[in-house]
Write a protein that holds these residues in place. Structure first.
Motif, PDB file in Angstrom:
ATOM      1  N   THR A 112      -1.846   6.328   0.397  1.00  0.00           N
ATOM      2  CA  THR A 112      -0.438   6.506   0.722  1.00  0.00           C
ATOM      3  C   THR A 112       0.325   5.189   0.782  1.00  0.00           C
ATOM      4  O   THR A 112      -0.257   4.113   0.955  1.00  0.00           O
ATOM      5  N   SER A 113       1.634   5.299   0.659  1.00  0.00           N
ATOM      6  CA  SER A 113       2.516   4.135   0.732  1.00  0.00           C
ATOM      7  C   SER A 113       2.889   3.860   2.190  1.00  0.00           C
ATOM      8  O   SER A 113       2.400   4.520   3.112  1.00  0.00           O
ATOM      9  N   ALA A 124       0.496   5.440  -3.734  1.00  0.00           N
ATOM     10  CA  ALA A 124       1.055   4.098  -3.627  1.00  0.00           C
ATOM     11  C   ALA A 124       0.776   3.228  -4.844  1.00  0.00           C
ATOM     12  O   ALA A 124       1.426   2.203  -5.030  1.00  0.00           O
ATOM     13  N   CYS A 125      -0.180   3.627  -5.670  1.00  0.00           N
ATOM     14  CA  CYS A 125      -0.626   2.755  -6.758  1.00  0.00           C
ATOM     15  C   CYS A 125      -0.502   3.437  -8.118  1.00  0.00           C
ATOM     16  O   CYS A 125      -0.416   4.656  -8.223  1.00  0.00           O
ATOM     17  N   GLY A 138      -0.342  -1.972  -6.985  1.00  0.00           N
ATOM     18  CA  GLY A 138       0.336  -1.259  -5.912  1.00  0.00           C
ATOM     19  C   GLY A 138      -0.113  -1.748  -4.548  1.00  0.00           C
ATOM     20  O   GLY A 138      -1.017  -2.588  -4.430  1.00  0.00           O
ATOM     21  N   SER A 139       0.518  -1.215  -3.514  1.00  0.00           N
ATOM     22  CA  SER A 139       0.188  -1.579  -2.136  1.00  0.00           C
ATOM     23  C   SER A 139      -0.029  -0.299  -1.342  1.00  0.00           C
ATOM     24  O   SER A 139       0.913   0.467  -1.113  1.00  0.00           O
ATOM     25  N   ALA A 140      -1.257  -0.069  -0.955  1.00  0.00           N
ATOM     26  CA  ALA A 140      -1.598   1.115  -0.169  1.00  0.00           C
ATOM     27  C   ALA A 140      -1.640   0.758   1.310  1.00  0.00           C
ATOM     28  O   ALA A 140      -2.130  -0.315   1.690  1.00  0.00           O
ATOM     29  N   HIS A 141      -1.121   1.650   2.137  1.00  0.00           N
ATOM     30  CA  HIS A 141      -1.058   1.417   3.573  1.00  0.00           C
ATOM     31  C   HIS A 141      -1.921   2.435   4.317  1.00  0.00           C
ATOM     32  O   HIS A 141      -2.311   3.456   3.767  1.00  0.00           O
ATOM     33  N   ARG A 190      -4.029  -2.671   5.122  1.00  0.00           N
ATOM     34  CA  ARG A 190      -3.154  -2.634   3.951  1.00  0.00           C
ATOM     35  C   ARG A 190      -3.947  -3.234   2.792  1.00  0.00           C
ATOM     36  O   ARG A 190      -4.600  -4.277   2.940  1.00  0.00           O
TER      37      ARG A 190
END
Length: 353
Positions: A112-113, A124-125, A138-141, A190
């Motif tokens: 997820t973002s 997210a990616c 991408g950046s996953a949180h 993250r």
């Protein structure tokens, strides 16, 4: 559900609880893996696992929730293992699952973002494929145990659907950092990926599999919430029989008896909802949404009353009340907040929500 299966689940729960009692002051995860096999539950026997199902995962989650145990069970043994089973092929399973079943390695799922919607329609990616190679950006949180896991899996958008991609977490294109959370017994990270080399698992669109993974993860999380709510109520009732006002225990006052009774109803209905969501069947997606919404509410209300009924000590660092309160609010958002799942139920019923 047969009498034998109920007895087996009860024995599993008792065994996990006994281990947690014996290792209350140490990390119980190695013992849970080696002696109980909790990391192997979801893994098929062909790959070194126990071949159990979500009901057994839920039993373990309930016991871990009672004690707020910090371990990689939910992130590695449930969420990521189920994702591999859904999106991977037998070759992927043979390569990845035996180590996870043994508990010698752990895995994390980047999904997820920063919005934290945990929606299968949003990841997210993104992944770009070139022949047999692919790169992920991408950046996953909110990646469960993402900064310590040995294996990193990423759900990424291909432009035509979703793919589950294995990424070496130690390569230059991957940056992992633990992120502080309200609930200090839950570890998040993250994960930033910049042209990170990856290996796709399986083929085809992985989105239907991700929807199923979310449902199963919600069912297991609901069991954890129900277990935490039950333990929070036990602690509160015990305290109400010890604390005195006007020469008698406060638990003897009628007003507090009524409040305890209301909490008991919340705990029991949460347990029932979680158990129903764990059982396989055509309505499992609906029941998972119900359980996630209801168990989130139940744990939040029980822990709020826990703080209130303990008085001043309920907000001290030394007392566990604040830990249950924080777990309630953190887990309510995990895998999607209650209102998101209520909206899903409305759509299933054909009602605009």
């Amino acid at each position: 559900m047969t009498a034998d299966s109920l007895a087996e689940r009860a024995a599993l729960g008792e065994t996990v609880r006994a281990v947690l009692r014996r290792h209350a002051d140490t990390d119980p995860w190695p013992v849970l893996c080696a002696q109980v096999g909790v990391a192997a539950l979801a893994v098929p026997e062909a790959y070194g696992g126990a071949g159990a199902g979500v009901p057994e995962l839920a039993v373990v989650a309930r016991e871990l929730g009672r004690e707020l145990v910090a371990c990689p069970f939910l992130g590695s043994s449930v969420l990521t293992t189920l994702a591999i089973l859904e999106a991977g092929n037998p070759t992927d399973h043979s390569r990845l699952l035996p180590g996870l079943a043994e508990g010698t390695s752990t895995a994390a799922l980047a999904w997820t973002s920063a919005a934290g919607r945990w929606c299968p329609e949003e990841v997210a990616c993104a992944v770009t494929a070139s022949g047999d190679r692919c790169t992920v950006d991408g950046s996953a949180h909110y990646v469960l145990d993402g900064d310590t896991a040995d294996l990193l899996l990423v759900f990424a958008d291909t432009g035509h659907g979703l793919a589950l991609v294995e990424v070496d977490p130690d390569q230059r294109g991957v940056r992992r950092a633990g992120t502080p959370a309200m609930d200090q017994s839950r570890s998040f990270a993250r994960v930033d990926l910049t042209r990170a080399a990856g290996r796709r698992l399986g083929s085809g669109d992985a989105r239907p599999g991700l929807r199923h993974v979310r449902d199963l993860a919600c069912a297991v999380l609901a069991a954890e919430q129900a277990g935490a709510a039950a333990r929070a109520l036990e602690i509160t009732v015990a305290y109400s029989l010890e604390r005195e006002q006007f020469g008698r225990p406060i638990g003897g006052f009628q007003a507090l008896k009524h409040r305890m009774a209301d909490l008991h109803v919340l705990v029991e209905t949460a347990r029932s909802a979680a158990e129903a969501a764990a059982e396989p069947g055509p309505h499992q997606s609906r029941m998972a949404a119900v359980a996630k919404a209801w168990c989130s509410r139940a744990l939040s209300e029980v822990t709020a009353e826990m703080i209130q009924l303990h008085g001043g000590i309920g907000i001290t660092w030394e007392h566990p009340a604040h830990r249950y309160f924080k777990r309630a609010h953190g887990s309510a958002e995990l895998f999607g907040p209650p209102h998101q799942h209520l909206a899903r139920l409305g759509r299933m019923a054909g009602v605009g929500v």
